[in-house]
Design an enzyme around this catalytic site. Structure first.
Site, PDB file in Angstrom:
ATOM      1  N   ARG A 234      -2.613  -8.918  12.649  1.00 44.43           N
ATOM      2  CA  ARG A 234      -2.962  -7.828  11.715  1.00 44.43           C
ATOM      3  C   ARG A 234      -3.636  -8.407  10.473  1.00 44.43           C
ATOM      4  O   ARG A 234      -4.558  -7.808   9.915  1.00 44.43           O
ATOM      5  CB  ARG A 234      -1.697  -7.043  11.322  1.00 44.43           C
ATOM      6  CG  ARG A 234      -1.205  -6.130  12.441  1.00 44.43           C
ATOM      7  CD  ARG A 234       0.213  -5.679  12.219  1.00 44.43           C
ATOM      8  NE  ARG A 234       0.383  -4.872  11.022  1.00 44.43           N
ATOM      9  CZ  ARG A 234       1.540  -4.736  10.375  1.00 44.43           C
ATOM     10  NH1 ARG A 234       2.620  -5.351  10.799  1.00 44.43           N
ATOM     11  NH2 ARG A 234       1.604  -3.983   9.306  1.00 44.43           N
TER      12      ARG A 234
ATOM     13  N   ARG B 246       9.824  -2.684  12.438  1.00 47.84           N
ATOM     14  CA  ARG B 246       8.639  -2.154  13.108  1.00 47.84           C
ATOM     15  C   ARG B 246       8.222  -3.095  14.235  1.00 47.84           C
ATOM     16  O   ARG B 246       8.247  -4.304  14.053  1.00 47.84           O
ATOM     17  CB  ARG B 246       7.494  -2.068  12.092  1.00 47.84           C
ATOM     18  CG  ARG B 246       7.340  -0.715  11.468  1.00 47.84           C
ATOM     19  CD  ARG B 246       6.382  -0.739  10.315  1.00 47.84           C
ATOM     20  NE  ARG B 246       5.003  -1.118  10.662  1.00 47.84           N
ATOM     21  CZ  ARG B 246       3.967  -0.980   9.832  1.00 47.84           C
ATOM     22  NH1 ARG B 246       4.154  -0.474   8.633  1.00 47.84           N
ATOM     23  NH2 ARG B 246       2.757  -1.352  10.190  1.00 47.84           N
TER      24      ARG B 246
ATOM     25  N   LYS C 183       0.827  -1.216   0.000  1.00 51.41           N
ATOM     26  CA  LYS C 183       0.000   0.000   0.000  1.00 51.41           C
ATOM     27  C   LYS C 183       0.862   1.266   0.000  1.00 51.41           C
ATOM     28  O   LYS C 183       0.690   2.138  -0.834  1.00 51.41           O
ATOM     29  CB  LYS C 183      -0.898   0.055   1.255  1.00 51.41           C
ATOM     30  CG  LYS C 183      -1.933  -1.028   1.334  1.00 51.41           C
ATOM     31  CD  LYS C 183      -2.906  -0.788   2.502  1.00 51.41           C
ATOM     32  CE  LYS C 183      -2.260  -0.765   3.867  1.00 51.41           C
ATOM     33  NZ  LYS C 183      -1.794  -2.078   4.343  1.00 51.41           N
TER      34      LYS C 183
ATOM     35  N   ARG D  19      11.581  -6.507   6.194  1.00 54.55           N
ATOM     36  CA  ARG D  19      11.272  -5.069   6.141  1.00 54.55           C
ATOM     37  C   ARG D  19      11.984  -4.301   7.248  1.00 54.55           C
ATOM     38  O   ARG D  19      12.003  -4.703   8.389  1.00 54.55           O
ATOM     39  CB  ARG D  19       9.756  -4.867   6.263  1.00 54.55           C
ATOM     40  CG  ARG D  19       9.343  -3.407   6.266  1.00 54.55           C
ATOM     41  CD  ARG D  19       7.957  -3.210   5.759  1.00 54.55           C
ATOM     42  NE  ARG D  19       6.930  -3.569   6.729  1.00 54.55           N
ATOM     43  CZ  ARG D  19       5.634  -3.370   6.511  1.00 54.55           C
ATOM     44  NH1 ARG D  19       5.225  -2.858   5.361  1.00 54.55           N
ATOM     45  NH2 ARG D  19       4.753  -3.716   7.415  1.00 54.55           N
TER      46      ARG D  19
ATOM     47  N   ARG E 206     -10.366   1.429   7.032  1.00 57.87           N
ATOM     48  CA  ARG E 206      -9.971   0.061   7.363  1.00 57.87           C
ATOM     49  C   ARG E 206     -11.147  -0.742   7.870  1.00 57.87           C
ATOM     50  O   ARG E 206     -11.021  -1.921   8.136  1.00 57.87           O
ATOM     51  CB  ARG E 206      -8.896   0.089   8.422  1.00 57.87           C
ATOM     52  CG  ARG E 206      -7.523  -0.286   7.836  1.00 57.87           C
ATOM     53  CD  ARG E 206      -6.501  -0.163   8.936  1.00 57.87           C
ATOM     54  NE  ARG E 206      -5.334  -0.956   8.740  1.00 57.87           N
ATOM     55  CZ  ARG E 206      -4.161  -0.469   8.332  1.00 57.87           C
ATOM     56  NH1 ARG E 206      -4.037   0.771   7.984  1.00 57.87           N
ATOM     57  NH2 ARG E 206      -3.127  -1.267   8.249  1.00 57.87           N
TER      58      ARG E 206
HETATM   59  P1  AMP Z   1      -0.032   0.589   8.535  1.00 60.21           P
HETATM   60  O1  AMP Z   1       1.187   1.454   8.554  1.00 60.21           O
HETATM   61  O2  AMP Z   1      -1.046   1.040   7.530  1.00 60.21           O
HETATM   62  O3  AMP Z   1       0.293  -0.867   8.438  1.00 60.21           O
HETATM   63  O4  AMP Z   1      -0.746   0.801   9.971  1.00 60.21           O
HETATM   64  C1  AMP Z   1      -0.098   0.434  11.171  1.00 60.21           C
HETATM   65  C2  AMP Z   1      -1.081   0.374  12.324  1.00 60.21           C
HETATM   66  O5  AMP Z   1      -1.665   1.659  12.521  1.00 60.21           O
HETATM   67  C3  AMP Z   1      -2.263  -0.567  12.143  1.00 60.21           C
HETATM   68  O6  AMP Z   1      -1.969  -1.911  12.457  1.00 60.21           O
HETATM   69  C4  AMP Z   1      -3.262   0.046  13.124  1.00 60.21           C
HETATM   70  O7  AMP Z   1      -2.925  -0.272  14.463  1.00 60.21           O
HETATM   71  C5  AMP Z   1      -3.023   1.531  12.922  1.00 60.21           C
HETATM   72  N1  AMP Z   1      -3.882   2.074  11.843  1.00 60.21           N
HETATM   73  C6  AMP Z   1      -3.486   2.516  10.619  1.00 60.21           C
HETATM   74  N2  AMP Z   1      -4.532   2.937   9.899  1.00 60.21           N
HETATM   75  C7  AMP Z   1      -5.637   2.764  10.687  1.00 60.21           C
HETATM   76  C8  AMP Z   1      -7.030   2.983  10.513  1.00 60.21           C
HETATM   77  N3  AMP Z   1      -7.537   3.479   9.371  1.00 60.21           N
HETATM   78  N4  AMP Z   1      -7.858   2.666  11.533  1.00 60.21           N
HETATM   79  C9  AMP Z   1      -7.398   2.190  12.691  1.00 60.21           C
HETATM   80  N5  AMP Z   1      -6.100   1.929  12.913  1.00 60.21           N
HETATM   81  C10 AMP Z   1      -5.213   2.215  11.940  1.00 60.21           C
END
Ligand code: AMP
Length: 214
Positions: A173, A162, A18, A130, A93
């Protein structure tokens, strides 16, 4: 020539690509890349009260409460540069977030929902390698290594894994994605804006397929 969509959401499993594709597409289309995970990680790093609320959820691989992310995203979409369009990376999400975006009216209506498809096997491989720096530059130890191991090419900061990229958290996740985010494919299909993209292979291969859907 038909005009290209300019209000785009990117949906996909963890490490589905993404962020990589959203960044590139935003630069190509001249619209802002709005990455919710990056915004949240910044709040955590700065130790704000929002960051402290979000951290526990993020480390556990859970979603941060809808009202928290909705407020962040909707206020970002109100900034002048977002009037040109946007690429939303990591939002919505779940169904509640998708509906919150729709409630903003015609100016926030999603014109294209790109759903990246990547096998669990490939996700596990990508996540294992990563690495990122504090400013969010992302590498992979095998497929996209930095020039000096462990050091960011862009700003010389140390690279780390991370916290939510551990095996156990990634598995969770992925479950959250299947349970909460995948139903959005049907939601956007019902609105006639869904395009699924085979996100496997190298970033170049996947991006070429993604561009072909525009
Ligand atoms: P990402 O970097 O997109 O993988 O997001 C990392 C983490 O941020 C996710 O596992 C969630 O804990 C939180 N997060 C990111 N986007 C959202 C969202 N739209 N709604 C809720 N939590 C989010």
């Amino acid at each position: 020539m038909a005009t290209k969509p300019r209000r785009i959401v990117i949906l996909g499993p963890p490490a589905g690509g993404k962020g990589t594709h959203a960044k590139r597409l935003a630069a190509d289309l001249g619209v802002p890349h709005i990455a919710i995970g990056d915004m949240l990680r910044r709040e955590v790093a700065e130790g704000t009260s929002l960051g402290r609320t979000a951290k526990g959820r993020m480390d556990a691989g859970e979603l941060v409460p809808d009202e928290v992310v909705e407020e962040m995203v909707l206020s970002r979409l109100g900034r002048p540069d977002a009037a040109r369009g946007w690429i939303l990376d990591g939002f919505p999400r779940d169904r509640e977030q998708a509906e919150a975006l729709e409630r903003q009216g015609v100016g926030s209506r999603v014109e294209l929902a790109l759903a990246l498809e990547v096998s669990l096997h490939e996700i596990v491989e990508r996540i294992g390698g990563r690495r990122m720096c504090r400013s969010g530059h992302v590498y992979h130890v095998v497929t996209n290594p930095p020039r000096t191991p462990g050091v960011c090419d862009v700003d010389g900061q140390p690279l780390f894994q991370r916290e939510d990229d551990s095996d156990e958290v990634v598995r969770h996740r992925f479950e959250v994605f299947e349970r909460d985010t995948k139903p959005l494919l049907e939601f956007y299909d019902g609105r006639g804006v869904l395009a699924t993209v085979d996100g496997s292979g190298t970033p170049e291969e996947a991006y070429a397929r993604l561009r072909a859907t525009l």
